[in-house]
Design an enzyme around this catalytic site. Structure first.
Site, PDB file in Angstrom:
ATOM      1  N   ARG A  23       2.474  -1.412 -18.018  1.00 12.85           N
ATOM      2  CA  ARG A  23       1.537  -1.105 -18.934  1.00 12.85           C
ATOM      3  C   ARG A  23       0.424  -2.396 -18.651  1.00 12.85           C
ATOM      4  NH1 ARG A  23       4.899  -2.283 -23.851  1.00 12.85           N
ATOM      5  NH2 ARG A  23       5.608  -4.015 -22.460  1.00 12.85           N
ATOM      6  N   ARG A  58     -26.141 -19.832 -17.432  1.00  9.31           N
ATOM      7  CA  ARG A  58     -26.277 -20.741 -18.691  1.00  9.31           C
ATOM      8  C   ARG A  58     -26.040 -21.916 -18.837  1.00  9.31           C
ATOM      9  NH1 ARG A  58     -26.977 -16.417 -22.903  1.00  9.31           N
ATOM     10  NH2 ARG A  58     -26.228 -14.389 -22.254  1.00  9.31           N
ATOM     11  N   HIS A  61     -25.790 -27.192 -20.867  1.00  7.05           N
ATOM     12  CA  HIS A  61     -26.128 -27.603 -22.144  1.00  7.05           C
ATOM     13  C   HIS A  61     -25.081 -28.842 -22.687  1.00  7.05           C
ATOM     14  CE1 HIS A  61     -27.038 -23.280 -22.282  1.00  7.05           C
ATOM     15  NE2 HIS A  61     -28.169 -23.929 -21.997  1.00  7.05           N
ATOM     16  N   LYS A  71     -15.123 -28.410 -25.165  1.00  2.41           N
ATOM     17  CA  LYS A  71     -14.737 -26.936 -25.162  1.00  2.41           C
ATOM     18  C   LYS A  71     -13.397 -26.768 -24.377  1.00  2.41           C
ATOM     19  CE  LYS A  71     -19.688 -26.635 -24.977  1.00  2.41           C
ATOM     20  NZ  LYS A  71     -21.067 -26.064 -24.168  1.00  2.41           N
ATOM     21  N   TYR A 131     -15.249 -19.081 -25.735  1.00  5.91           N
ATOM     22  CA  TYR A 131     -14.865 -20.644 -25.690  1.00  5.91           C
ATOM     23  C   TYR A 131     -14.641 -21.143 -27.220  1.00  5.91           C
ATOM     24  CZ  TYR A 131     -20.076 -21.080 -26.307  1.00  5.91           C
ATOM     25  OH  TYR A 131     -21.372 -21.073 -26.575  1.00  5.91           O
ATOM     26  N   LYS A 168     -35.489 -22.296 -22.016  1.00 10.85           N
ATOM     27  CA  LYS A 168     -34.902 -23.325 -22.435  1.00 10.85           C
ATOM     28  C   LYS A 168     -34.166 -23.900 -21.046  1.00 10.85           C
ATOM     29  CE  LYS A 168     -30.782 -23.566 -24.420  1.00 10.85           C
ATOM     30  NZ  LYS A 168     -29.783 -23.185 -25.554  1.00 10.85           N
ATOM     31  N   ASP A 169     -33.267 -23.351 -20.601  1.00 13.66           N
ATOM     32  CA  ASP A 169     -32.555 -23.714 -19.284  1.00 13.66           C
ATOM     33  C   ASP A 169     -33.596 -24.087 -18.025  1.00 13.66           C
ATOM     34  OD1 ASP A 169     -30.471 -23.254 -20.687  1.00 13.66           O
ATOM     35  OD2 ASP A 169     -29.699 -21.577 -19.638  1.00 13.66           O
TER      36      ASP A 169
END
Length: 181
Positions: A23, A58, A61, A71, A131, A168-169
């Site tokens: 399954r 991304r 940061h 995290k 996260y 921003k990045d």
């Protein structure tokens, strides 16, 4: 759960057990008692999720000062290369990074303690990234480390012309301009 230390102290690869049959499978992705026994006490206060297409990068940061975040990251669909850069002042691994492929298929997670910059790039057609964090988001304390800083030497495993980054990045600062934690 299997907890695998990485070459940078405090960063852990977490492999939840999967119980499968015809399954599909079942997996406990977080068990507080097992996590704390292996990694230590972390009081997660918020869960986040992002969805991205191939090439989206991304990061890298981080939040400064009292708003720093630990995290626990994972991928529930697709594949990413996840990267954590040590920004802890006095750390013997300051400026070094850990890069781990996280995917729905391998079920791996990465724990990143406070004092690190974090980012990922999507290697599959799409990725759903989830996260947990141990501190609330504070935009006034957020900063971005430049993803392509030569001092970091990160191999993102895709060509720069495939990368999709936010403004921003793209404006991230170099490691030389970061004040260590």
């Amino acid at each position: 759960m299997n907890f695998i230390p990485t070459e940078i102290e405090g960063v852990w690869i977490v492999e939840p057990k999967r119980f499968g049959d015809a399954r599909g499978y079942f997996s406990e992705t977080f068990k507080k008692n097992e996590f704390e026994s292996a990694v230590g006490v972390v009081d997660f206060v918020q869960d986040n999720e992002s969805f991205s297409s191939r090439g989206v990068l991304r990061g890298l940061h981080f939040q400064k000062g009292e708003f720093s975040q630990a995290k626990l990251v994972r991928v529930s669909r697709g594949t990413v290369l996840d990267v954590a850069v040590d920004l802890r002042g006095g750390s013997p691994t300051y400026g070094r990074h850990v890069a781990v492929e996280l995917s729905h298929d391998n079920g791996r997670q990465l724990f990143i303690p406070r004092g690190f910059a974090h980012g990922f790039v999507v290697l599959s057609e799409e990725a759903q990234f989830q996260y947990k964090v141990d501190n609330m988001y504070a935009p006034q304390s957020e900063a971005t480390l430049r993803f392509d800083d030569p001092a970091l030497g990160i191999d993102w495993r895709i060509s720069p012309d495939e990368m999709l980054l936010s403004d921003k990045d793209l404006r991230g600062v170099s490691l030389a301009d970061i004040e260590p934690f």
